[in-house]
Design an enzyme around this catalytic site. Sequence first.
Site, PDB file in Angstrom:
ATOM      1  N   ASP A 146     -90.664   1.000  47.361  1.00  0.00           N
ATOM      2  CA  ASP A 146     -91.504   0.910  48.551  1.00  0.00           C
ATOM      3  C   ASP A 146     -92.852   0.323  48.076  1.00  0.00           C
ATOM      4  O   ASP A 146     -93.132   0.315  46.880  1.00  0.00           O
ATOM      5  CB  ASP A 146     -91.672   2.328  49.118  1.00  0.00           C
ATOM      6  CG  ASP A 146     -92.840   2.441  50.059  1.00  0.00           C
ATOM      7  OD1 ASP A 146     -92.915   1.638  50.998  1.00  0.00           O
ATOM      8  OD2 ASP A 146     -93.698   3.335  49.861  1.00  0.00           O
TER       9      ASP A 146
ATOM     10  N   ASP B 168     -96.467   0.493  49.955  1.00  0.00           N
ATOM     11  CA  ASP B 168     -97.648   1.309  50.248  1.00  0.00           C
ATOM     12  C   ASP B 168     -97.465   2.758  49.774  1.00  0.00           C
ATOM     13  O   ASP B 168     -96.519   3.426  50.199  1.00  0.00           O
ATOM     14  CB  ASP B 168     -97.845   1.297  51.771  1.00  0.00           C
ATOM     15  CG  ASP B 168     -99.294   1.165  52.158  1.00  0.00           C
ATOM     16  OD1 ASP B 168    -100.029   0.421  51.478  1.00  0.00           O
ATOM     17  OD2 ASP B 168     -99.699   1.815  53.129  1.00  0.00           O
TER      18      ASP B 168
END
Length: 279
Positions: free
Chosen positions: A44, A46
């Site tokens: 991922d 953020d």
Amino acid sequence: MLQTPQASHSLTSSSTNLVQKKQKKQKHLSAMAVRKPGVIALFDVDGTLTAPRKGATPKIVEFMRQLREVVTVGVVGGSDLVKISEQLGKTVIDDYDYAFSENGLVAHKDGKLIGTESLKTFLGEEKLKEFINFTLHYLADLDIPIKRGTFIEFRSGMLNISPIGRNCSQEERDEFEKYDKVHNFRAKMVSVLREKFAHLNLTFSIGGQISFDVFPQGWDKTYCLRYLDDFHEIHFFGDKTYKGGNDHEIYESKRTIGHTVTSPEDTMEQCKALFLANP
Ligand SMILES: [Mg+2]
């Protein structure tokens, strides 16, 4: 004879460049040879590779470069490629073997675009217009203390809807988040849209401080897995793996081995233990 600065530079240093290129290629080939086949580390963006909404630090950029020498690496972010590039750098599609923006609706492999899916094609203009018109009316009638601009951001695979408007300042963003925690504007709006457009099979996801996302069912991060059939071991790292978080579905997927991380530092520590412990 007239020469551009670049042309003269490339003439004088062409032999050096050639040697450097050759060394780079050899290094790349040896790295490829030791990489574990069929294994990918997928991240991922953020909160996992960067602090929320911030750019990647030089430390993690260098770490990921080293990690890529032992394992295939990929990123999957909910944002579009422009925003992911702002966070991970302009060369993101070349720095990772796979770069999935908008959860994989825009997919790059080895720097090349390998697939796109769009809301426009999937829903069709009529249904899309009906949804957007209804949403605009709803937003116009919504009484909140301040409104700014960009209330609906149209992305290739989702609509991002913000009652305050996406181009508010950070301070206004923080204020809205506090206000919404008390009044639940986003939750109320989602329940209205969910009921009104039940026939479109849409998923509504409240994330971040000021907005929520709308996309067809199944268009979460698991979407990108369709491009990873060659991998029998998919390690996924994400910070929002809990139910309702935007990493939950891919974290829970039978096809992945899920890892919950708390920060980019934690991501590096877990990767060191998993992939770099016994070189
Ligand atoms: Mg995250």
